[in-house]
Motif scaffolding. Sequence first.
Motif, PDB file in Angstrom:
ATOM      1  N   HIS A 312       0.545  -0.998   0.132  1.00 51.12           N
ATOM      2  CA  HIS A 312       0.277   0.040   0.214  1.00 51.12           C
ATOM      3  C   HIS A 312       0.596   1.256  -0.346  1.00 51.12           C
ATOM      4  N   GLY A 313       2.087   1.396  -0.731  1.00 48.66           N
ATOM      5  CA  GLY A 313       3.121   2.478  -0.639  1.00 48.66           C
ATOM      6  C   GLY A 313       4.025   3.131  -0.013  1.00 48.66           C
ATOM      7  N   VAL A 314       3.706   2.083   1.160  1.00 45.67           N
ATOM      8  CA  VAL A 314       4.469   3.256   2.478  1.00 45.67           C
ATOM      9  C   VAL A 314       6.300   2.468   2.102  1.00 45.67           C
ATOM     10  N   PHE A 315       7.051   3.252   2.131  1.00 41.80           N
ATOM     11  CA  PHE A 315       8.174   3.067   1.387  1.00 41.80           C
ATOM     12  C   PHE A 315       9.358   2.766   2.372  1.00 41.80           C
ATOM     13  N   THR A 316       9.056   2.604   3.886  1.00 48.43           N
ATOM     14  CA  THR A 316       9.553   1.790   4.878  1.00 48.43           C
ATOM     15  C   THR A 316       9.047   1.363   5.720  1.00 48.43           C
ATOM     16  N   VAL A 317       9.598   0.349   6.105  1.00 46.71           N
ATOM     17  CA  VAL A 317       8.768  -0.744   7.814  1.00 46.71           C
ATOM     18  C   VAL A 317       9.784  -0.724   8.259  1.00 46.71           C
ATOM     19  N   ASP A 318      10.057  -0.247   9.300  1.00 41.43           N
ATOM     20  CA  ASP A 318      11.420  -0.836  10.341  1.00 41.43           C
ATOM     21  C   ASP A 318      11.227  -1.064  11.601  1.00 41.43           C
ATOM     22  N   TRP A 319      11.281  -2.496  12.181  1.00 34.26           N
ATOM     23  CA  TRP A 319      11.127  -3.330  13.028  1.00 34.26           C
ATOM     24  C   TRP A 319      12.049  -2.177  14.365  1.00 34.26           C
ATOM     25  N   TRP A 320      11.355  -2.384  15.578  1.00 34.48           N
ATOM     26  CA  TRP A 320      11.515  -1.667  16.856  1.00 34.48           C
ATOM     27  C   TRP A 320      11.813  -3.365  17.650  1.00 34.48           C
ATOM     28  N   ASN A 321      13.343  -3.589  17.908  1.00 38.90           N
ATOM     29  CA  ASN A 321      14.631  -3.357  17.456  1.00 38.90           C
ATOM     30  C   ASN A 321      15.693  -4.188  17.331  1.00 38.90           C
ATOM     31  N   VAL A 322      16.462  -4.195  16.233  1.00 35.11           N
ATOM     32  CA  VAL A 322      17.400  -5.072  16.389  1.00 35.11           C
ATOM     33  C   VAL A 322      18.239  -6.198  17.579  1.00 35.11           C
ATOM     34  N   ARG A 323      18.293  -5.118  18.844  1.00 31.31           N
ATOM     35  CA  ARG A 323      18.090  -6.264  20.596  1.00 31.31           C
ATOM     36  C   ARG A 323      17.363  -5.546  21.174  1.00 31.31           C
ATOM     37  N   ASN A 324      16.424  -6.161  21.916  1.00 28.96           N
ATOM     38  CA  ASN A 324      16.005  -5.138  22.972  1.00 28.96           C
ATOM     39  C   ASN A 324      15.977  -5.832  24.608  1.00 28.96           C
ATOM     40  N   THR A 336      10.040 -20.646  23.787  1.00 24.69           N
ATOM     41  CA  THR A 336       9.982 -19.891  24.733  1.00 24.69           C
ATOM     42  C   THR A 336      10.241 -18.910  24.186  1.00 24.69           C
ATOM     43  N   ASP A 337       9.689 -17.854  24.956  1.00 26.65           N
ATOM     44  CA  ASP A 337       9.441 -16.538  23.801  1.00 26.65           C
ATOM     45  C   ASP A 337       9.572 -15.984  24.892  1.00 26.65           C
ATOM     46  N   TYR A 338      10.453 -15.242  24.938  1.00 30.27           N
ATOM     47  CA  TYR A 338      11.129 -13.980  25.632  1.00 30.27           C
ATOM     48  C   TYR A 338      11.090 -13.087  26.704  1.00 30.27           C
ATOM     49  N   GLY A 339       9.568 -12.416  25.432  1.00 29.79           N
ATOM     50  CA  GLY A 339       9.476 -11.331  25.465  1.00 29.79           C
ATOM     51  C   GLY A 339      10.074 -10.344  24.730  1.00 29.79           C
ATOM     52  N   ASP A 340      10.819 -10.602  24.201  1.00 33.07           N
ATOM     53  CA  ASP A 340      12.254  -9.284  23.295  1.00 33.07           C
ATOM     54  C   ASP A 340      11.148  -8.984  22.032  1.00 33.07           C
ATOM     55  N   PHE A 341      11.236  -7.819  21.788  1.00 32.64           N
ATOM     56  CA  PHE A 341      10.924  -7.597  20.440  1.00 32.64           C
ATOM     57  C   PHE A 341      12.029  -7.181  20.299  1.00 32.64           C
TER      58      PHE A 341
END
Length: 681
Positions: A312-324, A336-341
């Motif tokens: 739909h034309g968004v020119f960048t989508v930036d995940w939060w983040n590399v290490r959290n 196991t989910d570490y609750g890490d974003f």
Amino acid sequence: MPTTLLRAASALLLTLTALNIPAAHAAGAAPVEVTVNAHAALATVPETGIGTNHAIWDTHLGSDETAGLLRDAGVGLLRYPGGSYSDIYHWADHTAPGGYVAPGTDFDTFMSGVRRTGAQAMVTANYGTGTAEEAAAWVRYANVTKGYGITYWEIGNEIYGNGHYGAAWEADDHPDKSPAEYARHVVAYADAMKAVDPSVKVGAVLTTPASWPDAIVAEGDAGSWNEVVLSTAGSKIDFVVLHWYPGALDRVGHVPDMIRLTREQIARHVGPRAGRIGIAMTEFNTGSSSNGTNTQPGALTAADSYATLLAHGVFTVDWWNVRNGIGAVTEVEGHTDYGDFGLLSSAACTADGSVCEPPLNTPFAPYHALTMVSAFARPGDQFVRAASGDPAVSAHAVRRPGGELAVLLINTSSGTSRPVTIDYEGYTPDAGPATVLTHTNGATSITTSTSGSATARTLPPLSLTTLVLRPATSEAGRPGAPGQPAASDVTATTATITWPRAAPGSRPIVKYELHRQHGAVSEQLGETGGTSFTVDNLEPGTRYTVNVIARDSGGGLSWSSPPLTFTTTTPATGSCTARLSVQSDWASGYVGAIDITNDGAPVNGWTLTFSWPRSWQSLGSGWGGVWTEDGREVKVVNEPGAGTLATGASTSIGFVGDYSGPNVLPSVFKLNGAACTSGPP
């Protein structure tokens, strides 16, 4: 189990595997029908599409291993210096008063990592505790002194979180914390930064539709945050910034309206040159620790969301983040989910040391999701419509410049394989086996194989599958795609569509076809030998998306033009007028008023009807009539003794409308069955 039965079971399992049919679903439900329509084009994949955030508290921000992992994932943009830290960070001395700055995270180290990744950078200039002069000096250092050539610069992070609407998490030293003050400074920042380097693109922070505090008008403001910022600073900016943490894994369907409403706001408040302004999603995460942040459900949502936003034309989508870092530890879908974003493990442990993440830089499931999306939708590919007949399966598709078609299939079913059949419109795949990329629940990598057909697959539970298909016949010599169409003279039932002429291929172009998108199928609205066509018999108050395709003398078809979306008006004249106005809005509901005027013969007893545009909208309460709701259909009948409307007479009614997604307002109202003229109050 006896040896004979064991051998028989093993033979059966091998047979099912060869047929691409998981044993758990060999005899099961009817296939899910997936449709891919190569004629229904959407946006083109940009170089910067797959992005992520780097933060100055991450000691490993500049490491070679980090850069290599991000490069392998196809990351094309890295944002710095990290969320709300942006509004306390001073680049020149690499300090963030009140926050932690890790060693080895200065701007030059960040840029070294950006270059090793092969990405572009996006920098967030400090608005909260900084100045326009500081931002301009950063541009000078980056682009003049160092020659980094950084194009994208945001002004501040989530400035609407400065306390103006109550909640305060974003640093902002300005005594006036209103959107008007922010907009005035955006103008000053843009002027100062572009005086240093006119090529930079400056972005302003907006609220995301249906996310707090979107649409709220605070005391003393002339409008909502977005209205004020766009009206004041729209002529100075090049893109707007959204952040989205949906908090649930079923909100991807909100994306088209989210982007639509943002574009409508830009068009309404910026004016004639609004089309030049891009949209960046500079922070995105599922935001759902209860449903899994670094396990497979979150990864599936990430892939679905990235593909939908880019389409739909968004020119960048930036995940939060590399290490959290580690959060609440849970068990999700057997892992196991570490609750890490983050995308990569930081090897952190819980406070009591009872649970630790895997070794540093171990990729989490969302990392593989971004890797899959970058392999599926490469820069220059054009998204085309794809749809699934089952909500548990999502489908996306892109058409590649060389003629290949890639299809991304997402099975969100837990423990259930899903057979799918795929039908293609406007594309005939080669009959040979497809190239198949697969990521399954708990897998530590994406597997690649050449197997099966283009028209039938079985999707493992909780999986991502990409098919890369070759065309049955060569596309060499076909016409080029027509240029961006435009709409003019739009009425309730007609519109004139024009477009730039396509470049011919090996044969002359003989006509252009105009196609309307109906989900993943197309309706041809007409054809012409010229570059303009007037469409009639349209529905009043209806949104249309169309593409233009060129056809040559040998029947060869071009790629589709970029999409054009327009909305027909309501009737210019009629027997009634209904005008909806929003009196107040609190980002999950609003008070609406409808003024009804009888423009026809006298009425003795009236009924007004309309429909909620979206399933997440509903009636809270109503007054001025007797209100009823049946699904998305709303009916208002005059109160006893108040049904007489003489010619020219008016009445007003009101309601509370609730919503849990982007609030697309009703636009078509009928009085006693006749469509009314509507518009601004």
